[in-house]
Design an enzyme around this catalytic site. Structure first.
Site, PDB file in Angstrom:
ATOM      1  N   GLU A  41      23.801  14.515  28.413  1.00 37.26           N
ATOM      2  CA  GLU A  41      23.711  13.544  29.338  1.00 37.26           C
ATOM      3  C   GLU A  41      22.663  12.233  28.330  1.00 37.26           C
ATOM      4  OE1 GLU A  41      20.554  14.078  32.884  1.00 37.26           O
ATOM      5  OE2 GLU A  41      19.913  15.646  31.507  1.00 37.26           O
ATOM      6  N   SER A  88       1.824   1.196  -6.334  1.00 43.89           N
ATOM      7  CA  SER A  88       1.833   2.228  -6.547  1.00 43.89           C
ATOM      8  C   SER A  88       0.137   3.216  -6.043  1.00 43.89           C
ATOM      9  CB  SER A  88       3.289   2.944  -7.217  1.00 43.89           C
ATOM     10  OG  SER A  88       2.563   2.783  -8.890  1.00 43.89           O
ATOM     11  N   LYS A 120       1.217  13.762   0.060  1.00 42.97           N
ATOM     12  CA  LYS A 120       2.211  13.149  -0.730  1.00 42.97           C
ATOM     13  C   LYS A 120       3.641  13.125  -0.146  1.00 42.97           C
ATOM     14  CE  LYS A 120       2.322  10.955  -5.083  1.00 42.97           C
ATOM     15  NZ  LYS A 120       3.742  10.485  -4.816  1.00 42.97           N
TER      16      LYS A 120
HETATM   17  S1  IVH Z   1      -0.229   5.258   0.250  1.00 43.22           S
HETATM   18  C1  IVH Z   1      -1.176   1.922  -2.193  1.00 43.22           C
HETATM   19  N1  IVH Z   1       0.263   7.439   1.106  1.00 43.22           N
HETATM   20  O1  IVH Z   1       3.931   7.934  -3.597  1.00 43.22           O
HETATM   21  C2  IVH Z   1      -0.962   2.712  -1.551  1.00 43.22           C
HETATM   22  N2  IVH Z   1       1.673   6.388  -1.127  1.00 43.22           N
HETATM   23  O2  IVH Z   1       3.054   7.513  -6.472  1.00 43.22           O
HETATM   24  C3  IVH Z   1       0.176   2.805  -0.575  1.00 43.22           C
HETATM   25  N3  IVH Z   1       3.231   8.444  -1.316  1.00 43.22           N
HETATM   26  O3  IVH Z   1       4.215   4.823  -4.022  1.00 43.22           O
HETATM   27  C4  IVH Z   1       0.833   4.100  -0.301  1.00 43.22           C
HETATM   28  N4  IVH Z   1       3.286  10.401   0.271  1.00 43.22           N
HETATM   29  O4  IVH Z   1       5.844   6.061  -2.089  1.00 43.22           O
HETATM   30  C5  IVH Z   1       0.728   6.316   0.395  1.00 43.22           C
HETATM   31  N5  IVH Z   1       1.156   9.662   2.006  1.00 43.22           N
HETATM   32  C6  IVH Z   1       1.010   8.354   0.946  1.00 43.22           C
HETATM   33  C7  IVH Z   1       1.854   8.893   0.418  1.00 43.22           C
HETATM   34  C8  IVH Z   1       2.589   8.205  -0.388  1.00 43.22           C
HETATM   35  C9  IVH Z   1       3.991   9.435  -0.899  1.00 43.22           C
HETATM   36  C10 IVH Z   1       4.364   7.816  -1.584  1.00 43.22           C
HETATM   37  C11 IVH Z   1       5.265   6.058  -1.495  1.00 43.22           C
HETATM   38  C12 IVH Z   1       3.596   5.425  -3.265  1.00 43.22           C
HETATM   39  C13 IVH Z   1       4.315   6.575  -4.894  1.00 43.22           C
HETATM   40  C14 IVH Z   1       2.981   6.295  -5.373  1.00 43.22           C
END
Ligand code: IVH
Length: 679
Positions: A41, A88, A120
């Site tokens: 569908e 980051s 993460k």
């Molecule tokens: S928050 C300022 N939450 O990990 C904070 N990042 O190594 C912003 N990442 O740049 C990021 N899971 O690409 C956040 N639950 C999560 C995440 C996450 C993966 C990545 C993201 C970040 C990097 C840092």
């Protein structure tokens, strides 16, 4: 309001209604995993929408769900400045440093602190900008200050809303998250690549990042990328904390972490429980997770903590160590694949790693062995990171004993047939060139030929092939079609009763109706996958035309480059291949495209005639009938006007078009009439 604009309103209304229904289904299916209609569908509705938009391009909106199927080609990705720099996270592997982080946070803030724990995600960071609820831009991280605009590709990701639900979203905001490739999709891509001897993608993260940078968004659409969103930025957000805004984002249609993938914690002990839980459970997920992220929940507290030059002071990532073990290398064996590619495999003393016993690990190729300087009896470190298959990281030289001999010498003869191995320039793997005489290559080729995507003879599986090969009943794919004269011999085979023999023979007979393009794919020519086989079949129409094609002509076919052209030339320059194809021809396999399409050969019969194509056809796909018009000299136009010569009408042609054509007195022809015209 005149009649004409009323009609337009009808179409606009229909497009709008269809778009809404399709997006709702997308959300139910991909975000909630609760489909409310069948795939059939859904496909029909999407097809209808695409058709309506094509016929009425003035109503194609940038937020239409038809963009999910892709089509836009980006030659070069624009670099765009991030409105908010994409910083980051500070990260750590130690619990002590988590304590330090917690202390710093409490020192800087007055009162209680609530943390939000999340996974993460190990993918590719993305920032999505929405204005008035419409996705307007998707940027990769780039260098943090500027990223690449990958909007067209991102629009194909079904879990990312193109248009938001609800009302309480800010007029303009950005939401960030991680694009990833589910392991299942990653494995499927690699399986397909293996089939046509393409180098395998290293891991799901690289695959996701490569996919996001592909030029053709319709290829991206087929890759099944997914995305979790975890960070919202902008003015006028409805709530004052991270968690509440993520909840709101969920109601706008985003896929945000939920259930046990997110947890509010008021102490480090609770954080610790979350870390421990996911250290074990992460292997059950269909995507890679390399740690957890800890975030201060309240925005006012986040603001008073602020940022360093590179990272936020209110968040930290705790990364899981890839689990490692040390074990002994017992021997190196060498496997030969269907295409003759050699893979060296390390046979290890069994060791427990991340919940499973590891006995083997791929050593990939001669260069890797050389680089590791790995030798039999060495102790090696094995690691299980994001990838499911364990990897040998290094040799433990401290434990290299006197029982370890000289440097490993890579084999130079095929372990199966003793032919001297070859290695092509720029290719990592050695291969055995004895295509027609090397047992695993022969069996592999037969398995590929009877496989589902080729001849689909499901009564012949790997085990049967092994038996037929060992009893000398088949030595190549053409021998399959002579089995009908060898019923007695077949009945002699172990566990082969009358019924299974009949099944096998019947399956073989039926396979003679398999279309040319699938037979061509089944031949197993290196680098000729399903799509390439289809393009070649449509272009050359008969196998002898393909077999005698010159390099220049092969290169004229869409998607055929040097590598594929060389491989085809090489295949047909081999007498054994020619003989094989001749035998398949005598057996009655389809080695040309069907009659109807053959009749419609290149001509200039339609010169200076313009066609509008509408509806569904019996002998052609819409694409192939358009192709046919063009190779016969005609021109395709998308909208009906007084200059249109013909409307080629299939089934289910839209009533609006019909009326318009009649009003303008344009000739409407059927598929059959068309075939007559160009025959
Ligand atoms: S928050 C300022 N939450 O990990 C904070 N990042 O190594 C912003 N990442 O740049 C990021 N899971 O690409 C956040 N639950 C999560 C995440 C996450 C993966 C990545 C993201 C970040 C990097 C840092």
């Amino acid at each position: 309001m005149d009649l004409f604009s009323e009609k337009h309103n009808d179409i606009e209304y229909k497009i709008d209604a269809l778009s809404k229904q399709i997006e709702q289904h997308n959300y139910n299916y991909y975000v909630l995993s609760q489909p409310t209609m069948s795939d059939f569908e859904f496909d029909k509705m999407l097809e209808e929408l695409i058709l309506l938009e094509k016929e009425n391009p003035e109503f194609l909106k940038p937020d239409s769900p038809s963009q999910r199927v892709g089509g836009q080609v980006t030659k070069e990705f624009q670099t765009v400045k991030h409105k908010y720099p994409m910083l980051s996270l500070g990260n750590t592997y130690s619990r002590e440093e988590l304590n330090d982080f917690d202390e710093r946070v409490h020192k800087a803030l007055i009162g209680e602190v609530e943390y939000v724990c999340e996974l993460k995600y190990d993918g590719v960071a993305i920032g999505l900008k929405y204005i008035d609820g419409i996705l307007v831009q998707a940027l990769t991280r780039g260098d943090g200050a500027k990223g690449d605009d990958v909007t067209a590709n991102v629009k194909t990701i079904r879990t990312i809303p193109i248009k938001l639900k609800g009302t309480n979203f800010p007029k303009e905001f950005e939401i960030r998250g991680e694009i990833f490739l589910p392991r299942k999709s990653f494995n499927k891509i690699n399986k397909d690549r293996e089939e046509i001897d393409e180098p395998l993608l290293a891991n799901p993260r690289n695959a996701a990042s490569g996919t996001l940078k592909m030029q053709d968004s319709s290829v991206v659409a087929k890759r099944n990328l997914d995305c979790f969103l975890y960070f919202i930025l902008g003015e006028g957000l409805p709530f004052k904390s991270h968690y509440e805004n993520l909840e709101a984002a969920k109601s706008w249609g985003f896929k945000v972490p939920e259930g046990d993938k997110i947890k509010i914690c008021s102490s480090l002990n609770e954080v610790s429980d979350f870390i421990n839980l996911w250290n074990k459970k992460r292997y059950e997920l269909d995507f890679d997770v390399d740690g957890i992220v800890l975030k201060v929940n309240r925005y006012d507290q986040q603001n008073s903590l602020g940022f360093t030059a590179k990272t936020a002071r209110w968040a930290i990532a705790y990364k899981y160590k890839a689990e490692q073990a040390c074990t002994r290398l017992l021997s190196i064996s060498y496997q030969v694949g269907r295409t003759g590619a050699i893979t060296p495999v390390a046979n290890l003393e069994p060791v427990l790693l991340a919940g499973t016993t590891v006995k083997r690990s791929s050593l990939h190729n001669a260069d890797i062995i050389e680089k590791l300087d790995i030798r039999v009896n060495d102790y090696v470190f094995v690691e299980k990171g994001g990838e499911i298959i364990p990897k040998i990281i290094s040799v433990n030289l401290d434990k290299r004993g006197s029982d370890v001999g000289d440097k490993t010498k890579y084999i130079h003869l095929c372990p199966e047939c003793e032919t001297v191995l070859a290695r092509e320039e720029k290719e990592a793997n050695h291969f055995c060139p004895n295509e027609a005489g090397c047992a695993p290559q022969i069996k592999g080729k037969i398995e590929h030929f009877v496989g589902r995507k080729a001849m689909n003879i499901d009564s012949i599986g790997a085990e049967t092939i092994e038996q037929l090969f060992n009893t000398d009943l088949i030595k190549n794919i053409a021998d399959i079609y002579e089995l009908k004269n060898k019923k007695e011999e077949l009945l002699q085979i172990d566990r082969m009763a009358e019924k299974s023999v009949n099944n096998i023979l019947q399956g073989i007979e039926i396979s003679k109706q398999v279309p040319f393009e699938r037979v061509l794919f089944g031949l197993g020519i290196r680098h000729v996958g399903e799509t390439v086989a289809k393009k070649l079949a449509r272009y050359f129409k008969k196998i002898h035309l393909l077999a005698s094609a010159k390099r220049e002509e092969l290169l004229l076919v869409d998607e055929i480059g040097d590598k594929i052209a060389d491989s085809i030339l090489n295949y047909f320059s081999n007498n054994e291949s020619i003989e094989l194809v001749e035998r398949l021809n005598l057996a009655g396999l389809l080695l040309e495209v069907n009659e109807t399409e053959i009749n419609v050969l290149t001509s200039n019969k339609l010169e200076s005639k313009s066609f509008v194509v509408s509806g569904v056809f019996a002998h052609f796909s819409r694409e192939s009938i358009k192709e046919s018009i063009e190779i016969n000299g005609g021109k395709i136009v998308s909208a009906i006007s007084s200059k249109t010569d013909y409307i080629l009408a299939g089934d289910k042609m839209g009533p609006e078009k019909l009326k318009k054509a009649e009003k303008l007195g344009i000739k409407i022809i059927s598929e059959e009439e068309y075939i007559e015209m160009v025959k």
